[in-house]
Design a protein around this motif. Structure first.
Motif, PDB file in Angstrom:
ATOM      1  N   ASN A  27       0.862  -1.182   0.000  1.00  0.00           N
ATOM      2  CA  ASN A  27       0.000   0.000   0.000  1.00  0.00           C
ATOM      3  C   ASN A  27       0.896   1.228   0.000  1.00  0.00           C
ATOM      4  O   ASN A  27       1.142   1.832   1.033  1.00  0.00           O
ATOM      5  N   PRO A  28       1.424   1.586  -1.162  1.00  0.00           N
ATOM      6  CA  PRO A  28       2.501   2.573  -1.192  1.00  0.00           C
ATOM      7  C   PRO A  28       2.015   3.980  -0.867  1.00  0.00           C
ATOM      8  O   PRO A  28       1.063   4.475  -1.473  1.00  0.00           O
ATOM      9  N   ALA A  29       2.712   4.587   0.088  1.00  0.00           N
ATOM     10  CA  ALA A  29       2.350   5.948   0.474  1.00  0.00           C
ATOM     11  C   ALA A  29       2.582   6.925  -0.668  1.00  0.00           C
ATOM     12  O   ALA A  29       1.834   7.889  -0.834  1.00  0.00           O
ATOM     13  N   CYS A  30       3.613   6.668  -1.469  1.00  0.00           N
ATOM     14  CA  CYS A  30       3.907   7.601  -2.557  1.00  0.00           C
ATOM     15  C   CYS A  30       2.748   7.633  -3.549  1.00  0.00           C
ATOM     16  O   CYS A  30       2.263   8.706  -3.930  1.00  0.00           O
ATOM     17  N   ALA A  31       2.278   6.456  -3.946  1.00  0.00           N
ATOM     18  CA  ALA A  31       1.195   6.405  -4.926  1.00  0.00           C
ATOM     19  C   ALA A  31      -0.093   6.925  -4.329  1.00  0.00           C
ATOM     20  O   ALA A  31      -0.891   7.571  -5.009  1.00  0.00           O
TER      21      ALA A  31
END
Lengths: 174, 185
Positions: B57-61
């Motif tokens: 669950n990528p924070a960047c995306a």
């Protein structure tokens, strides 16, 4: 690690917000705009031939040149009389009318209503189509009565060396 | 045969081959996208490589307002799409590991994408290919489980990627001295 608040709070990915590559929309906003602009470009480019045609018309390049053709001798056509001939093709029947000593008019005499032959009525001074009683002005070829709505195609004539020649057809302009 | 990147941090010898490989990889435009850190600067010489851990669950995306960072079907989190990235640098702030780099000239974020052109076909990423000390490995799930069984810690402390911010697709072997107490990043 269970005390961490790093869960996705709710299902975030939907049609308009998506970070999965495989759920990428086939047509995003930018693709849609590109399609619009591209279509506009295609239409713009495809309309250029009309511009070329228009330029040709404006510069008179579209006028057809026909070889000049002798209609009759000046001596054999009295003032007020008419004679039939064919110009530019052998099936394009036309009529030459001598209105005065030096003024000649010529028209393709297929009536613009249903292509009956138009005659010159000398005593009435007008051109009449017998089929439906259409009348044409002899000076300009424009219809003055009856069903026809378009002028007769005018033929340019020239008098040289005692003979009358047909030299061209006036372009029809609506 | 799905394979994962596996970082065995205590093997690192600080040769920076992974940086050189990343720099010279095709399409990277002479810019590397990973890091080699000193673990205890000025105390000892231990280094550790760090590249994008490819969060589930990528924070960047999640932070990207233009959805320019996409998750590939293999789980890799891709670099910013050139045509979408608006250069807001949200991702560089959001990432807990400080992975995304920002190109101020192109106004564009770029980051490790796990060499997606290679890994999508099962070829290990460039950094793993060149690592001389087996720090960066390209392993199947079973091999990673076997790695874990090598450690007989009776306190169940041997974990991969657990003390990190969230579940990641890249597994990190955390040396015993660092487990749970000291955060690396």
């Amino acid at each position: 690690m269970t005390d961490k608040n790093n869960k996705i709070p709710f299902e975030e990915d939907n049609y308009t917000h998506n970070i999965n590559r495989n759920n990428e929309r086939k047509l995003d906003r930018r693709g849609f705009m590109k399609t619009l602009v591209g279509a506009a470009g295609v239409f713009a480019v495809s309309s250029l031939p009309w511009g070329v045609l228009a330029a040709k018309e404006l510069n008179g390049l579209g006028d057809k040149k026909y070889p000049k053709q002798k209609i009759t001798d000046v001596k054999s056509l009295a003032v007020g009389d008419s004679t039939d001939f064919a110009f530019p093709g052998e099936h394009d029947s036309a009529i030459l009318i001598r209105l005065s000593e030096s003024k000649y008019v010529a028209y393709q005499n297929a009536c613009t209503h249903l292509r009956c032959p138009v005659f010159w009525k000398k005593d009435e001074g007008e051109m009449i189509c017998p089929c439906h009683h259409g009348k044409f002005d002899v000076e300009t070829g424009t219809p003055t009565a009856g069903p026809p709505r378009r002028p007769l195609p005018e033929i340019y004539v020239k008098v040289e060396n005692g003979a009358v020649y047909a030299v061209g057809v006036k372009r029809y302009e609506a | 045969m799905k394979k994962r990147l596996y970082l065995e941090l205590e093997n690192c010898i600080g040769c920076r081959s992974c940086l050189a490989a990343c720099t010279q990889c095709g399409g990277h435009e002479e810019r590397n996208r990973n890091y080699v850190y000193d673990v205890n600067p000025l105390v000892n010489r231990q280094t550790m490589p760090l590249m994008c851990l490819h969060c589930v669950n990528p924070a960047c995306a999640r932070s990207c307002p233009a959805q320019a960072i996409q998750i590939h079907e293999t789980g890799a989190v891709l670099s910013a799409l050139v045509e979408k990235c608006i250069g807001c640098q949200n991702c560089t702030i959001a990432c807990p590991y400080g992975i995304p780099k920002f190109d101020t000239e192109q106004n564009l974020m770029y980051k490790c994408d796990l060499c997606i052109d290679r890994t999508k076909d099962g070829i290990p990423p460039m950094c793993a290919s060149v690592c001389p000390s087996n720090t960066i490995q390209w392993l199947t799930e079973e091999e990673i489980d076997a790695k874990q069984s090598q450690f007989n810690l009776d306190n169940d402390k041997w974990v991969t990627s657990m003390p990190l911010e969230g579940e990641t697709n890249v597994r990190v072997n955390l040396p015993g001295i660092l487990q749970g107490v000291t955060k690396l990043f």
